[in-house]
Design a protein around this motif. Sequence first.
Motif, PDB file in Angstrom:
ATOM      1  N   LEU A 178     -23.635 -60.222  11.395  1.00 17.69           N
ATOM      2  CA  LEU A 178     -24.617 -61.262  11.067  1.00 17.69           C
ATOM      3  C   LEU A 178     -24.094 -62.027   9.861  1.00 17.69           C
ATOM      4  O   LEU A 178     -23.617 -61.428   8.896  1.00 17.69           O
ATOM      5  CB  LEU A 178     -25.974 -60.631  10.752  1.00 17.69           C
ATOM      6  N   ARG A 179     -24.192 -63.350   9.918  1.00 22.67           N
ATOM      7  CA  ARG A 179     -23.593 -64.192   8.882  1.00 22.67           C
ATOM      8  C   ARG A 179     -24.629 -65.076   8.203  1.00 22.67           C
ATOM      9  O   ARG A 179     -25.663 -65.405   8.791  1.00 22.67           O
ATOM     10  CB  ARG A 179     -22.485 -65.059   9.493  1.00 22.67           C
ATOM     11  N   GLU A 180     -24.332 -65.428   6.955  1.00 21.63           N
ATOM     12  CA  GLU A 180     -25.134 -66.414   6.257  1.00 21.63           C
ATOM     13  C   GLU A 180     -24.847 -67.784   6.869  1.00 21.63           C
ATOM     14  O   GLU A 180     -23.921 -67.945   7.670  1.00 21.63           O
ATOM     15  CB  GLU A 180     -24.805 -66.391   4.761  1.00 21.63           C
ATOM     16  N   ASP A 181     -25.633 -68.785   6.502  1.00 19.25           N
ATOM     17  CA  ASP A 181     -25.446 -70.125   7.070  1.00 19.25           C
ATOM     18  C   ASP A 181     -24.028 -70.651   6.836  1.00 19.25           C
ATOM     19  O   ASP A 181     -23.490 -71.398   7.649  1.00 19.25           O
ATOM     20  CB  ASP A 181     -26.461 -71.109   6.477  1.00 19.25           C
ATOM     21  N   SER A 182     -23.425 -70.238   5.745  1.00 21.59           N
ATOM     22  CA  SER A 182     -22.076 -70.697   5.403  1.00 21.59           C
ATOM     23  C   SER A 182     -20.999 -70.020   6.252  1.00 21.59           C
ATOM     24  O   SER A 182     -19.847 -70.454   6.268  1.00 21.59           O
ATOM     25  CB  SER A 182     -21.787 -70.401   3.934  1.00 21.59           C
ATOM     26  N   GLY A 183     -21.372 -68.941   6.945  1.00 18.86           N
ATOM     27  CA  GLY A 183     -20.403 -68.148   7.695  1.00 18.86           C
ATOM     28  C   GLY A 183     -20.032 -66.848   7.002  1.00 18.86           C
ATOM     29  O   GLY A 183     -19.465 -65.947   7.620  1.00 18.86           O
ATOM     30  N   LEU A 184     -20.331 -66.723   5.720  1.00 20.48           N
ATOM     31  CA  LEU A 184     -20.033 -65.494   4.981  1.00 20.48           C
ATOM     32  C   LEU A 184     -20.750 -64.316   5.633  1.00 20.48           C
ATOM     33  O   LEU A 184     -21.946 -64.376   5.907  1.00 20.48           O
ATOM     34  CB  LEU A 184     -20.485 -65.645   3.523  1.00 20.48           C
ATOM     35  N   PHE A 203     -14.937 -69.497   2.541  1.00 20.42           N
ATOM     36  CA  PHE A 203     -13.535 -69.763   2.890  1.00 20.42           C
ATOM     37  C   PHE A 203     -12.924 -68.615   3.699  1.00 20.42           C
ATOM     38  O   PHE A 203     -12.035 -68.825   4.533  1.00 20.42           O
ATOM     39  CB  PHE A 203     -12.749 -69.973   1.581  1.00 20.42           C
ATOM     40  N   ILE A 204     -13.417 -67.388   3.475  1.00 19.63           N
ATOM     41  CA  ILE A 204     -12.896 -66.222   4.196  1.00 19.63           C
ATOM     42  C   ILE A 204     -13.131 -66.381   5.696  1.00 19.63           C
ATOM     43  O   ILE A 204     -12.218 -66.222   6.509  1.00 19.63           O
ATOM     44  CB  ILE A 204     -13.550 -64.924   3.672  1.00 19.63           C
ATOM     45  N   TYR A 205     -14.376 -66.720   6.064  1.00 18.29           N
ATOM     46  CA  TYR A 205     -14.694 -66.881   7.484  1.00 18.29           C
ATOM     47  C   TYR A 205     -14.027 -68.136   8.048  1.00 18.29           C
ATOM     48  O   TYR A 205     -13.562 -68.122   9.205  1.00 18.29           O
ATOM     49  CB  TYR A 205     -16.209 -66.937   7.681  1.00 18.29           C
ATOM     50  N   GLU A 206     -13.967 -69.199   7.259  1.00 22.84           N
ATOM     51  CA  GLU A 206     -13.282 -70.415   7.710  1.00 22.84           C
ATOM     52  C   GLU A 206     -11.832 -70.088   8.090  1.00 22.84           C
ATOM     53  O   GLU A 206     -11.321 -70.562   9.113  1.00 22.84           O
ATOM     54  CB  GLU A 206     -13.299 -71.480   6.604  1.00 22.84           C
ATOM     55  N   THR A 207     -11.199 -69.266   7.261  1.00 27.47           N
ATOM     56  CA  THR A 207      -9.808 -68.875   7.528  1.00 27.47           C
ATOM     57  C   THR A 207      -9.715 -68.063   8.815  1.00 27.47           C
ATOM     58  O   THR A 207      -8.834 -68.292   9.652  1.00 27.47           O
ATOM     59  CB  THR A 207      -9.251 -68.071   6.344  1.00 27.47           C
ATOM     60  N   LEU A 208     -10.625 -67.105   8.998  1.00 27.85           N
ATOM     61  CA  LEU A 208     -10.609 -66.290  10.205  1.00 27.85           C
ATOM     62  C   LEU A 208     -10.824 -67.132  11.463  1.00 27.85           C
ATOM     63  O   LEU A 208     -10.191 -66.889  12.502  1.00 27.85           O
ATOM     64  CB  LEU A 208     -11.679 -65.192  10.121  1.00 27.85           C
ATOM     65  N   GLY A 213      -8.051 -69.641  16.327  1.00 36.41           N
ATOM     66  CA  GLY A 213      -7.470 -70.759  17.061  1.00 36.41           C
ATOM     67  C   GLY A 213      -5.957 -70.697  17.135  1.00 36.41           C
ATOM     68  O   GLY A 213      -5.355 -70.984  18.177  1.00 36.41           O
ATOM     69  N   LEU A 214      -5.327 -70.277  16.038  1.00 35.92           N
ATOM     70  CA  LEU A 214      -3.863 -70.215  15.988  1.00 35.92           C
ATOM     71  C   LEU A 214      -3.284 -69.103  16.856  1.00 35.92           C
ATOM     72  O   LEU A 214      -2.140 -69.194  17.319  1.00 35.92           O
ATOM     73  CB  LEU A 214      -3.403 -69.991  14.539  1.00 35.92           C
TER      74      LEU A 214
END
Length: 283
Positions: A178-184, A203-208, A213-214
């Motif tokens: 379960l994540r916060e609105d930011s993705g954390l 930024f941690i979830y953004e990176t994941l 995708g990569l």
Amino acid sequence: MQVFREKEEVKKAIQKAKSEGRSIGLVPTMGALHEGHLSLVENAIKETDQVIVSIFVNPTQFDNPEDLEKYPRTPDQDLQLLADRFSNIWVFFPEAQELYGNEILSENFDFDGLETVMEGKYRSGHFDGVGTVVKHLFETITPHKAFFGEKDFQQLQIIRKLTHKTGLPVEIVGCPILREDSGLARSSRNERLSSQNREKAAFIYETLKEVQGLFGTESAEYIEKWVKERFEDHPYLKLEYFEIADAQTLKKINRKQSGNQYRAFIAAYAGDIRLIDNIALDN
């Protein structure tokens, strides 16, 4: 909602529930409850007849005494949160001596190498402590099913291995992060973050998500280097580790193999708060 503080008391209640044909679901927590924990309880309610939430900050899984001391404890708030949301659950809220007896020590476990990578590499004795407390809880509660979040995915696989090796008849159910609105990823540790660090930690979830995708086109070696470079440039977060591993064995990937399941795992510091996260990778 009923609260039990003694093992014998909760065992009697469970024995009675089982004699009435009710299935038992356990949600082990260390308190400082948040929506992530509550989602585990909701899953348990859907799948079992009588849900027990344990609240216990386990001393044997902390390799850093300061981390244990600072771990958030909000017992009154936890009980109120559960009472407001759920009417028929039970709560097991023991003291350390009640659960462990006179010696609060870890057993030593062999989890076939699951315990030596990632978290195990950086937190000495951590998974012996986890295995010990979960074994105590399973032997006390004797649940049919136990519910754990996938945020601690390595822990989830280790507990599955624990039940296999000990023969404890518990079905382990992994539940989505379960994540916060930011993705954390939701975590009790998030409450210790400054407002700035909490915002930046997204930024941690953004990176994941970018790793996800990569993964279809790039090698694991390339992605690992790319992640490290991203964190080197980040002013608020410090990377401890990033790994792409087989979801079953947790072994670091050398080459992608068709049909295997992989996950990306990350641990990073925001100030002095250590955060972990992971994500499934399509193959």
